[in-house]
Design a protein around this motif. Structure first.
Motif, PDB file in Angstrom:
ATOM      1  N   HIS A 196       0.817  -1.215   0.000  1.00  0.00           N
ATOM      2  CA  HIS A 196       0.000   0.000   0.000  1.00  0.00           C
ATOM      3  C   HIS A 196       0.853   1.267   0.000  1.00  0.00           C
ATOM      4  CE1 HIS A 196      -3.575  -2.368   1.943  1.00  0.00           C
ATOM      5  NE2 HIS A 196      -3.251  -2.795   0.734  1.00  0.00           N
ATOM      6  N   CYS A 197       2.033   1.237   0.653  1.00  0.00           N
ATOM      7  CA  CYS A 197       2.922   2.406   0.663  1.00  0.00           C
ATOM      8  C   CYS A 197       4.316   1.961   1.092  1.00  0.00           C
ATOM      9  CB  CYS A 197       2.386   3.501   1.584  1.00  0.00           C
ATOM     10  SG  CYS A 197       2.484   3.123   3.345  1.00  0.00           S
ATOM     11  N   ASP A 198       5.251   2.913   1.165  1.00  0.00           N
ATOM     12  CA  ASP A 198       6.662   2.606   1.459  1.00  0.00           C
ATOM     13  C   ASP A 198       7.044   2.918   2.898  1.00  0.00           C
ATOM     14  OD1 ASP A 198       6.946   1.970  -1.261  1.00  0.00           O
ATOM     15  OD2 ASP A 198       7.418   4.052  -1.765  1.00  0.00           O
ATOM     16  N   PHE A 199       6.064   3.029   3.787  1.00  0.00           N
ATOM     17  CA  PHE A 199       6.369   3.431   5.158  1.00  0.00           C
ATOM     18  C   PHE A 199       7.369   2.493   5.830  1.00  0.00           C
ATOM     19  CE2 PHE A 199       5.561   2.901   9.703  1.00  0.00           C
ATOM     20  CZ  PHE A 199       5.833   4.187  10.162  1.00  0.00           C
ATOM     21  N   VAL A 200       7.198   1.181   5.673  1.00  0.00           N
ATOM     22  CA  VAL A 200       8.081   0.224   6.352  1.00  0.00           C
ATOM     23  C   VAL A 200       9.520   0.360   5.847  1.00  0.00           C
ATOM     24  CG1 VAL A 200       6.283  -1.431   6.934  1.00  0.00           C
ATOM     25  CG2 VAL A 200       7.400  -1.570   4.710  1.00  0.00           C
ATOM     26  N   HIS A 201       9.689   0.686   4.572  1.00  0.00           N
ATOM     27  CA  HIS A 201      11.031   0.858   4.020  1.00  0.00           C
ATOM     28  C   HIS A 201      11.674   2.150   4.537  1.00  0.00           C
ATOM     29  CE1 HIS A 201      10.064  -2.485   1.433  1.00  0.00           C
ATOM     30  NE2 HIS A 201       9.026  -1.835   0.926  1.00  0.00           N
ATOM     31  N   LEU A 202      10.882   3.190   4.678  1.00  0.00           N
ATOM     32  CA  LEU A 202      11.389   4.441   5.247  1.00  0.00           C
ATOM     33  C   LEU A 202      11.792   4.234   6.704  1.00  0.00           C
ATOM     34  CD1 LEU A 202      11.880   7.498   5.108  1.00  0.00           C
ATOM     35  CD2 LEU A 202       9.464   7.836   5.683  1.00  0.00           C
ATOM     36  N   ARG A 203      10.969   3.549   7.460  1.00  0.00           N
ATOM     37  CA  ARG A 203      11.285   3.259   8.866  1.00  0.00           C
ATOM     38  C   ARG A 203      12.557   2.433   8.979  1.00  0.00           C
ATOM     39  NH1 ARG A 203       6.779  -0.026  11.874  1.00  0.00           N
ATOM     40  NH2 ARG A 203       7.544  -1.587  10.404  1.00  0.00           N
ATOM     41  N   GLU A 204      12.689   1.457   8.098  1.00  0.00           N
ATOM     42  CA  GLU A 204      13.881   0.610   8.100  1.00  0.00           C
ATOM     43  C   GLU A 204      15.133   1.446   7.869  1.00  0.00           C
ATOM     44  OE1 GLU A 204      15.586  -3.352   8.203  1.00  0.00           O
ATOM     45  OE2 GLU A 204      13.552  -2.658   8.591  1.00  0.00           O
ATOM     46  N   LEU A 205      15.046   2.380   6.927  1.00  0.00           N
ATOM     47  CA  LEU A 205      16.188   3.245   6.607  1.00  0.00           C
ATOM     48  C   LEU A 205      16.553   4.145   7.781  1.00  0.00           C
ATOM     49  CD1 LEU A 205      18.119   4.542   4.418  1.00  0.00           C
ATOM     50  CD2 LEU A 205      16.272   6.172   4.013  1.00  0.00           C
TER      51      LEU A 205
END
Length: 302
Positions: free
Chosen positions: A171-180
């Motif tokens: 649905h969005c890239d939130f988890v990837h941003l949080r990971e970064l």
């Protein structure tokens, strides 16, 4: 400790300078505070780091073919002072196709106007960059509501046509941003701030005071030696820690082996004693049986 700084009202004023200056001044003031602490003998050993290590720049979900002039001008000014991470806000207002086209348009403008973002232009570890670049700019969705999805409470936004989950990668890239930000690159963001953005600010301040370039080079060499020494000490500490851990594990295993051997010996002794007791019990039973037979025979003779 992670500190988040909000900038409410950005972009609302007609005069763009009033939008840029407070943020730029804040970033530079934190660099100045750190520089002053470096000069102090008392604070140098333990400098509180209040510098801005990452700037999340939220772009409106317009889905257009180019960025707004406001965004371009601000990003051009800030990308040389702080690690800029572009984010598309309210991504649930765009379809997957619209979001993909919008990302391509944003990246074209970044190349065209030489806007440097993190981690593309600054990360030391280049191996992980391709895995992150495919999500830049990150699309995110915000929600303070927990929604039941398949019997599980998740943070999401519910519409008549369906539910959009904040932490769903589809649905969005939130988890990837949080990971970064929190899990993989937090330390690299700090190091990039110090080695690139703060160093440039510090060099400009020193040159502004008329300090010779040779002195500045010596300062850079000194900083480099300090960083190398810190890295060497950290590696040495890591080696010692690994060695201590291996010794500890070896001792634990040796102790476990000793205990296991003792337990086996005790079990063997117990088994032997049980067998001896069983033999004695049978012997007693045989004696009792013999005595009973003798008593019966004597009774018959009488």
């Amino acid at each position: 400790m992670l500190t988040v700084i909000d900038t409410p009202g950005f972009g609302d004023q007609l005069n763009r300078e009033t939008n840029f200056e407070p943020i730029i001044n804040y970033v530079e003031s934190q660099y100045d505070n750190y520089l002053s602490a470096e000069k102090s003998q008392e604070k140098r050993q333990n400098i509180p780091d209040t510098r801005v290590h990452a700037l999340l720049y939220f772009l409106p979900p317009t889905g257009g073919s180019c960025l707004r002039d406001l965004d371009l001008e601000f990003l051009q000014r800030l990308c040389t002072k702080v690690n800029v991470i572009p984010v598309i806000a309210k991504a649930d207002s765009l379809s997957h196709e619209e979001a993909a086209l919008y990302k391509q348009a944003i990246l074209r403008d970044f190349d065209k106007y030489d806007i440097r973002t993190y981690p593309t232009h600054h990360a030391d570890d280049r191996d992980f960059v391709p895995n992150v670049e495919k999500y830049i700019p990150f699309t995110v969705i915000g929600s303070d509501t927990m929604v039941d999805v398949g019997g599980k409470a998740v943070r999401a936004r519910r519409y008549r046509w369906g539910t959009v989950e904040v932490e769903n990668p589809e649905h969005c890239d939130f988890v990837h941003l949080r990971e970064l930000l929190i899990r993989t690159n937090m330390q690299d963001l700090i190091e990039t701030t110090h080695a690139i953005h703060y160093s440039q600010h510090r060099a400009a301040k020193i040159r502004g005071k008329g300090r010779p370039e040779s002195f500045l080079a010596c300062d850079d060499y000194y900083e480099s030696r300090i960083e190398n020494a810190k890295r060497g000490l950290a590696e040495e500490m890591q080696r010692k820690e690994d060695d201590m851990r291996q010794r500890f594990v070896a001792k634990v295993r040796e102790k476990e082996q000793n205990l296991r051997e003792r337990e086996e010996a005790l079990n063997a002794t117990r088994q032997k004693m049980m067998e001896e007791l069983e033999a004695l019990r049978r012997a007693v039973e045989n004696e009792e049986s013999a005595l009973n037979e003798l008593a019966i025979m004597k009774g018959l003779k009488k």
